[in-house]
Design a protein around this motif. Structure first.
Motif, PDB file in Angstrom:
ATOM      1  N   THR A  65       0.813  -1.213   0.000  1.00 53.43           N
ATOM      2  CA  THR A  65       0.000   0.000   0.000  1.00 53.43           C
ATOM      3  C   THR A  65       0.846   1.262   0.000  1.00 53.43           C
ATOM      4  O   THR A  65       0.337   2.356  -0.259  1.00 53.43           O
ATOM      5  CB  THR A  65      -0.919   0.038   1.241  1.00 53.43           C
TER       6      THR A  65
ATOM      7  N   VAL B  82      -5.779  -6.478   7.664  1.00 54.96           N
ATOM      8  CA  VAL B  82      -7.023  -6.259   6.914  1.00 54.96           C
ATOM      9  C   VAL B  82      -7.366  -4.773   6.872  1.00 54.96           C
ATOM     10  O   VAL B  82      -7.757  -4.237   5.820  1.00 54.96           O
ATOM     11  CB  VAL B  82      -8.179  -7.064   7.544  1.00 54.96           C
ATOM     12  N   SER B  83      -7.204  -4.082   8.006  1.00 47.76           N
ATOM     13  CA  SER B  83      -7.513  -2.655   8.040  1.00 47.76           C
ATOM     14  C   SER B  83      -6.579  -1.867   7.130  1.00 47.76           C
ATOM     15  O   SER B  83      -6.992  -0.880   6.514  1.00 47.76           O
ATOM     16  CB  SER B  83      -7.427  -2.123   9.474  1.00 47.76           C
TER      17      SER B  83
ATOM     18  N   LEU C 152      -7.939  -2.296   3.607  1.00 45.30           N
ATOM     19  CA  LEU C 152      -9.196  -1.572   3.406  1.00 45.30           C
ATOM     20  C   LEU C 152      -8.993  -0.059   3.386  1.00 45.30           C
ATOM     21  O   LEU C 152      -9.565   0.647   2.539  1.00 45.30           O
ATOM     22  CB  LEU C 152     -10.188  -1.947   4.509  1.00 45.30           C
TER      23      LEU C 152
ATOM     24  N   TRP D 206      -6.901   0.950   0.089  1.00 42.42           N
ATOM     25  CA  TRP D 206      -7.264   0.095  -1.039  1.00 42.42           C
ATOM     26  C   TRP D 206      -6.877   0.706  -2.380  1.00 42.42           C
ATOM     27  O   TRP D 206      -6.443   0.017  -3.300  1.00 42.42           O
ATOM     28  CB  TRP D 206      -8.765  -0.197  -1.003  1.00 42.42           C
TER      29      TRP D 206
END
Length: 438
Positions: A81, A267-268, A271, A274
């Protein structure tokens, strides 16, 4: 026989360092060193490999694979990311190029405390450190020391840090990641301040001697200033979530297991950031993360297997008894025992996996609180583990930075061996004088 067995363990340790420094495969290395211990201790060689080695190997794998897996996925999420790079650049922007020796370890420390592995921290921050050291005309060969200091000392073993170094004693002793918080934070704060002071003095002396930044082939000095990265505040949120989930309790019970908390952070991260991810590449990234976790834990398990043989040697009890009965504060023996075992293993996590089950219950039975034992062992694990044969040290120095041990390891030694050892002694003093602090 006793003297011969002790000499054998010392020889095995020396051989371990030599083979790692020469680049031998870790599995070949530990098999050779295991053979030395078995023969000099007059153990049954087959039993040494089949029972003791494999028990040490598989026990560590069973207990910690899920932590390695979720931790690697968290690191992978922060990497793909751009979150990790965004945090690093933000810290370095605030500190400025003139204070590069502060900003680089701080950037590593923030990532490491939040659960990102030391390897990933180093790989994320290295390109930024390269830019900063170049802009400030600081000698390039000291980048490994700054990286290793930030990733493998004060942040890695601090109370609440989402790292294996808290997970191992927590699992075995039944303590929380915040065990020994007050004294632990003071000890880690000492490491941070002392390390920064040492790094500043070292770099100033180097510049006085006329040393400058000398680029190596392949260095990409001019980074794209328009690179699209997440907002650093957003990038920090997954780390905060992870730390909260792992450490927060309701009625004395953690709201999440370590693995669950770290997975929640991963996971956060996906999300929240993204739009910076190519969704089609996610399966590949997951597979790469899983493979990386398997590689990392099996390397540690191999060292743990060697430790399993060493600890079952007939002379090992003599060695541990000598450590337990060192004159002075009881905790001094715990520091010596932990850091020596971590040094033999060349791994803080592997050393803790061996030392905590052996030494931990002994000191708890002597009336020392489990929280104190947890924190002292975590602090002590970060000293002798950073000897030249440590896999992380070798990877960062030679593989990532393309420097030699001769040019860069003296600074790394002072920052990752001497400073943590002094910090551990600060912990001994604090826990001896103020044993009841939270």
């Amino acid at each position: 026989m006793t003297a011969f067995g002790i000499i054998g363990i010392i020889l095995a340790f020396a051989l371990l360092m030599y083979m790692i420094m020469k680049g031998f495969n870790i599995y070949l290395t530990v098999f050779c060193c295991t053979l030395v211990v078995a023969l000099t201790s007059r153990m049954n060689v087959y039993d040494a490999y089949k029972d003791y080695f494999m028990t040490g190997f598989t026990t560590f794998f069973k207990n910690y694979y899920l932590i390695f897996l979720t931790g690697t996925l968290m690191a992978k999420a922060m990497e793909i990311t751009g979150g990790a790079k965004s945090i690093a650049k933000f810290i370095i922007k605030i500190m400025g190029t003139e204070w590069a020796f502060v900003s680089v370890p701080l950037a590593c420390g923030v990532l490491c405390y939040g659960g990102v592995s030391a390897f990933v921290c180093s790989f994320c921050v290295f390109p930024i450190a390269l830019q900063v050291f170049h802009a400030a005309d600081l000698p390039r060969n000291y980048i490994p020391g700054a990286l290793c200091f930030g990733c493998s000392t004060f942040a890695m073993i601090a109370p609440g840090a989402v790292q294996i170094h808290n997970a191992v004693p927590s699992t075995i002793l039944g303590t929380s990641f915040m065990a020994g918080a007050v004294n632990g934070f003071i000890s880690c704060g000492f490491m941070l301040v002392a390390g920064i002071a040492l790094l500043r003095i070292w770099l100033q002396k180097a510049k006085t001697r006329g040393e400058h930044f000398l680029a190596k082939e392949g260095d990409e000095i001019n980074e794209d200033p328009n690179e699209n990265l997440p907002n650093p505040v957003v990038a920090l949120i997954p780390l905060v979530i992870t730390i909260f989930l792992v450490n927060f309790k309701i009625n004395g019970v953690n709201i999440a297991k370590v693995e669950t908390g770290v997975l929640g952070g991963a996971v956060s991260a996906v999300l929240l950031m993204w739009k910076f991810i190519n969704a089609k590449e996610l399966p590949k990234h997951f597979a790469d993360g899983a493979a990386m976790a398997l590689f990392a834990i099996t390397n540690t398990c191999a060292v743990n297997g060697f430790g399993g043989v060493a600890t079952n040697s007939p002379v090992f009890s003599i060695i541990t008894n000598a450590m337990v009965n060192i004159p002075g504060p009881k905790l001094l023996g715990l520091v010596v025992g932990t850091t020596v075992i971590a040094g033999i293993c060349g791994s803080a996590s592997g050393g803790l996996g061996i030392a905590v089950p052996i030494l931990g219950p002994v000191y708890v039975a002597q009336g020392i609180s489990a929280a104190t034992v947890h924190r002292i062992m975590a602090l002590a694990s970060s000293a002798l583990d950073s000897l030249p044969h440590n896999g992380y040290i070798v990877t960062v120095t030679n593989g990532l930075c393309h420097e030699t041990h001769r040019d860069s390891y003296p600074l790394t030694f002072w920052l990752t061996v001497v400073i943590p050892l002094l910090g551990s002694l600060v912990g001994v003093v604090l826990f001896t004088l103020f044993p009841n602090l939270p």
